[in-house]
Design an enzyme around this catalytic site. Structure first.
Site, PDB file in Angstrom:
ATOM      1  N   CYS A  25      26.967  32.983 -17.981  1.00 44.89           N
ATOM      2  CA  CYS A  25      26.670  32.404 -16.766  1.00 44.89           C
ATOM      3  C   CYS A  25      27.734  32.963 -15.799  1.00 44.89           C
ATOM      4  O   CYS A  25      27.114  33.244 -14.490  1.00 44.89           O
ATOM      5  CB  CYS A  25      26.583  30.983 -16.608  1.00 44.89           C
ATOM      6  SG  CYS A  25      27.979  30.131 -17.614  1.00 44.89           S
TER       7      CYS A  25
ATOM      8  N   HIS B 245      21.693  29.989 -15.250  1.00 43.86           N
ATOM      9  CA  HIS B 245      21.451  29.465 -16.679  1.00 43.86           C
ATOM     10  C   HIS B 245      19.905  29.515 -16.879  1.00 43.86           C
ATOM     11  O   HIS B 245      19.325  29.289 -17.989  1.00 43.86           O
ATOM     12  CB  HIS B 245      21.830  27.930 -16.700  1.00 43.86           C
ATOM     13  CG  HIS B 245      23.295  27.982 -16.703  1.00 43.86           C
ATOM     14  ND1 HIS B 245      23.900  27.468 -15.367  1.00 43.86           N
ATOM     15  CD2 HIS B 245      24.334  27.890 -17.635  1.00 43.86           C
ATOM     16  CE1 HIS B 245      25.164  27.364 -15.417  1.00 43.86           C
ATOM     17  NE2 HIS B 245      25.313  27.711 -16.898  1.00 43.86           N
TER      18      HIS B 245
ATOM     19  N   ASP C  97      21.256  29.028  -9.887  1.00 45.17           N
ATOM     20  CA  ASP C  97      21.606  28.730 -11.230  1.00 45.17           C
ATOM     21  C   ASP C  97      21.473  30.013 -12.045  1.00 45.17           C
ATOM     22  O   ASP C  97      20.278  30.253 -12.570  1.00 45.17           O
ATOM     23  CB  ASP C  97      20.922  27.501 -11.416  1.00 45.17           C
ATOM     24  CG  ASP C  97      21.560  26.951 -12.976  1.00 45.17           C
ATOM     25  OD1 ASP C  97      22.325  27.588 -13.495  1.00 45.17           O
ATOM     26  OD2 ASP C  97      21.290  25.737 -13.087  1.00 45.17           O
TER      27      ASP C  97
END
Lengths: 422, 477
Positions: free
Chosen positions: B310, B436, B434
């Site tokens: 990440c 992820h 994000d």
């Protein structure tokens, strides 16, 4: 289902006038059939016999007697060369559809083999040096017509030139009046301004033909893929060029102006950051204006057919006259290597009773009687000189009147100033 | 509104040099460009309007097909002929961006919206020539020359833009385009002559830039093959001419205008946050990332970094920002390149490369410095709950630097693209990208499911400590 050829009435008259054995004793008469073949119809406009070859030492009657029953004297090379010269005289849309053979009855059996041989030889010879490619829509079948002098029976077959091993297919041969009275005509004038560099490993004048061919191939490709406007409009390929027609309306001859648009230049296939530099031993420059013409048989012709025939005429007329010029140079033997030479000029002659024209090319030192003689020899037509249209292309080089171009050439230091050629 | 006319195409640049001395080369090059200018003014020039049946002869009194387009028609009449799909795409884009401009107000200069959103309509045209319009009616001649010489050839990549009111007459548009072509040829000549070395001639390439008001749209010609780093003198001249600040890039090639009809070929989504509806806070203002970034996340580029990558992805997003704002010509680094950079600075052992080890904000800052020469400020909060009080600092960061922020803490790394913050109430929301996300580049999914979305302070682990990496813009043009 075989093809059906619809043939102009005058062709029947012409073919019936041909006798074998003829005055020189050859036991067969060969010739070409000219017209237009489309997926809808096959129309034959003209038949032209192969001209007599002046052969020496063939006077003795005894030899001629033996020639009665053999085809030994059939000169395939001569037939194909005639075909090549004739195809140069055909504007766009018109082409050699096949070959005819008039023989005595004894040779009827061999006739089919001869016709096959001729069809494939003629096609091979006339497609040499062709700068455009056949498409899927082009008809690849050629007609082979055999006429027996005694019975006057005609046998009509077709061969597919894509497949030399294919067998002949039967076809219909029907005479009709007024086949060629209402074809559509497309015209345009094309400006040429080609600069062909002669790369270092090549040398002028020996490699001139090769260099010209390569340069013209590139130009021809641009024309082939160019956009075609008909009478100032851009239309979808499948649209008919004659708009708003009533069903079964009587076909009327119309003339259409064609315009060809191409990109100003092709973007490079490989992006480079520097200008390409080539060492050259010389250059060839082709400049001027050519007049182009093409015919379409049907009032239902579509835009894509029109585009195809006019583009092919554009390409053919340029490559034909360059070829003729180079042949002439070769024949003359003497190449004074002069800087600028005028290429032969295109003239037109209308076939009597038809809306169709054939064309010829006049060298600067020729006159109308030379054209007339050629038309008689190659097309077997008596064409009065005053019916030859020489107005479509200029005789002289007018370039001196355009200051920018002359200046540019002078400052490059490579070309002397251009004088008008009388 | 205005219509932007963009005319592209290649012109054949060819000339013959019979000596190689410089004054001769310069003279011939100048002549060749003059010749191209005459071609552009000739009656055989045709402009084709892309995705339409429209063709225009600008040097023949503005004749066009279809005939209803007369030279006196307003230029907006062209739109009805252009295939609907293309018109809709451009208009939609405009609507989306305008609504956000209203919310952002004066905090954002036009330069921030590198994505074209000012113009309602872009009409693309191509250069063509009519071979059946001969300038010279002479007999055809064949000219032979047997002198040795150098033959120069290239396709000059023309790209002109002209912006005019949609009510303006077509004849004005045609004249403007022909003038634009000639002046671009003149620019190109100057660039070619300026950068020539013997017979090595660099191809001049045009770039369009949308500069802050009142300058607007400008086109600059740069020589191909010369990197931005070597063109600083030219940029300094231009910055001074256009009165642009001397501490941030506006005229690097990466800053050039990205037209909506030219999709990015790399497949990454750009600025997905523009498709979100921002939160409304009492007396709140928005402070967002300036310019363009690409969304980098798990599983992209055939790298399975699910569970460990990440921070690497957040770093890639930040690198993409620096590349697209023109601060670097380097491509976005791969995981291995990031790891190698850390080895090179002595932060990690050689075995680090190829491993699946996590990195944090400090490493992100180190890599930005090592690979891009970018320095970063590090912000530390001992508890996630403190982030709620960092409104002013984050707002100031987005105002002055406008770079994406990498935040790492607990076991997660994210990218902060902006904040909505009220100075009076202290209320704050965070715009989060994000890394992820493991799916495809589906804008709908990414925005609907909140992979790019506005989050409340509860988003953070209230007890974990966080490090933030705030990259600083280098002071350079």
């Amino acid at each position: 289902m075989g093809r059906g050829y619809i043939v102009e009435n005058m062709v029947e008259k012409y073919l019936s006038s041909l006798q074998a054995p003829d005055s020189t004793g050859t036991s067969c008469v060969t010739g070409l059939l000219i017209g237009q073949s489309t997926s809808q119809r096959d129309l034959v406009a003209l038949a032209v016999r192969t001209p007599q070859r002046n052969t020496d030492g063939q006077g003795s009657p005894s030899i001629n007697r033996r020639a009665w029953i053999s085809l030994d004297h059939l000169d395939v090379e001569w037939v194909t060369e005639h075909a090549r010269q004739v195809s140069r005289m055909l504007p766009g849309g018109l082409s050699i559809l096949g070959v005819f053979l008039v023989t005595v009855p004894e040779l009827s059996k061999e006739a089919q083999n001869i016709l096959r041989q001729l069809i494939f030889a003629v096609d091979k010879h006339i497609s040499k040096g062709r700068l455009w490619s056949l498409t899927n829509e082009d008809v690849t079948e050629k007609v082979a017509l055999h006429i027996c002098t005694e019975t006057r029976k005609t046998v009509c077959r077709t061969f597919d030139i894509r497949d030399p091993k294919s067998s002949a297919k039967p076809a219909d041969w029907k005479y009709q009046l007024g086949v060629c009275t209402s074809w559509q005509v497309l015209t345009c004038s094309v400006g040429l301004d080609l600069l062909i560099p002669v790369l270092d490993m090549r040398v002028l004048p020996q490699d001139m033909e090769k260099c010209m061919k390569e340069g013209l191939k590139i130009w021809a490709k641009q024309i082939e893929v160019g956009l075609c406007l008909i009478n100032g409009k851009i239309l979808a390929d499948e649209t008919e060029i004659v708009a708003g027609q009533k069903k079964n309306a009587k076909p009327v001859q119309q003339t259409f102006q064609a315009q060809i648009l191409i990109p100003m230049a092709e973007p490079p296939s490989v992006q480079t950051s520097t200008v390409l530099v080539k060492m050259c031993s010389g250059s060839l420059s082709l400049k001027g204006m050519v007049h182009c013409r093409a015919y379409l048989q049907s009032n239902k012709s579509r835009v894509k057919d029109a585009a195809k025939v006019i583009k092919r005429d554009i390409i053919n007329t340029v490559s034909s006259r360059v070829e003729m010029f180079l042949e002439d140079l070769l024949m003359e033997g003497v190449d004074n290597g002069s800087v600028e030479q005028v290429l032969p000029r295109r003239v037109f002659a209308s076939l009597p009773g038809m809306t169709l024209c054939v064309c010829d090319y006049m060298f600067p030192d020729e006159c109308l009687s030379d054209v007339s003689d050629r038309l008689k020899e190659l097309l077997d037509w008596d064409m009065p000189e005053d019916s030859i249209d020489t107005s479509q292309e200029a005789i002289i080089v007018l370039r001196k009147n355009i200051p920018i171009k002359s200046d540019m050439l002078k400052s490059n230091g490579l070309f002397p100033s251009i004088d008008t050629i009388d | 509104g205005n219509i932007l006319f963009r005319l592209k195409g290649s012109l054949e640049f060819k000339c013959q040099l019979n000596t190689t001395n410089e004054p001769h080369i310069q003279k011939v090059i100048s002549r060749t460009f003059e010749d191209l200018c005459s071609q552009v003014k000739s009656e055989s020039l045709v402009l084709s309007v892309c995705n339409s049946p429209v063709f225009i002869w600008p040097n023949k009194g503005g004749r066009a097909t279809p005939e209803c387009l007369t030279p006196n028609s307003p230029c907006k009449d062209l739109q009805q002929f252009i295939q609907q799909f293309f018109m809709q795409a451009t208009t939609h884009f405009y609507v989306t961006c305008v609504s956000f401009t209203k919310l952002f107000g004066s905090y954002f200069s036009l330069a921030s919206f590198v994505l074209l959103c000012v113009f309602q309509v872009v009409i693309n045209l191509n250069l063509m020539t009519e071979v059946t319009e001969p300038a010279d009616l002479s007999a055809t001649t064949l000219m032979r020359c047997s002198t040795k010489h150098h033959f120069l050839y290239t396709a000059m990549p023309m790209d002109c833009v002209v912006s005019l009111p949609s009510s303006e007459r077509l004849s004005v548009v045609y004249d403007a385009l022909v003038v634009a072509l000639c002046s671009q040829l003149d620019e190109m000549k100057k660039v070619m002559l300026r950068h020539m070395k013997g017979m090595t001639l660099l191809i001049p390439q045009p770039f369009h830039f949308l500069l802050p008001d009142p300058v607007g749209l400008v086109t600059v010609v740069y020589p191909a093959g010369v990197p931005d780093s070597q063109l600083e003198i030219q940029r300094k001249e231009l910055h001074s001419r256009f009165e642009l600040p001397g501490n941030r890039p506006y005229l690097r090639r990466a800053n050039s205008l990205h037209f909506p009809d030219e999709p990015y070929k790399d497949g990454y989504l750009r600025n997905p946050h523009l498709h979100l509806k921002p939160p409304t806070l009492g007396n709140g203002k928005l402070y967002l990332v300036q310019g363009v970034y690409s969304y980098h996340h798990y599983m992209q580029d055939r790298v399975d970094d699910n569970g460990w990558g990440c921070a690497y992805r957040s770093l890639q997003t930040i690198c993409s920002w620096f590349q697209q704002q023109g601060y670097t010509e380097k491509a976005v680094p791969t995981h291995k390149e990031i790891q190698q950079a850390l080895v090179d600075v002595g932060d990690k052992q050689g075995s680090f490369v190829g491993s699946r080890q996590w990195i944090g904000s400090i490493e992100v800052a180190a890599v930005l410095d090592q690979l891009l020469g970018v320095t970063s400020k590090i912000m530390f909060v001992s508890q996630g709950s403190e982030l709620a009080s960092k409104g002013r600092e984050l707002a100031n960061h987005f105002l002055s630097e406008g770079t994406p922020v990498m935040i790492g803490g607990g076991v997660l790394a994210h990218t902060i693209l902006g904040v909505a913050w009220s100075e009076t109430t202290g209320e704050i929301r965070y715009l989060i990208l994000d890394p992820h996300y493991t799916g495809a580049e589906d804008l709908q999914v990414i925005t609907d499911k909140g992979w790019c979305g506005w989050k409340s302070p509860q988003f953070w682990d209230q007890n974990a400590y966080y490090n933030l990496c705030l990259p600083q813009r280098p002071k350079t043009i």
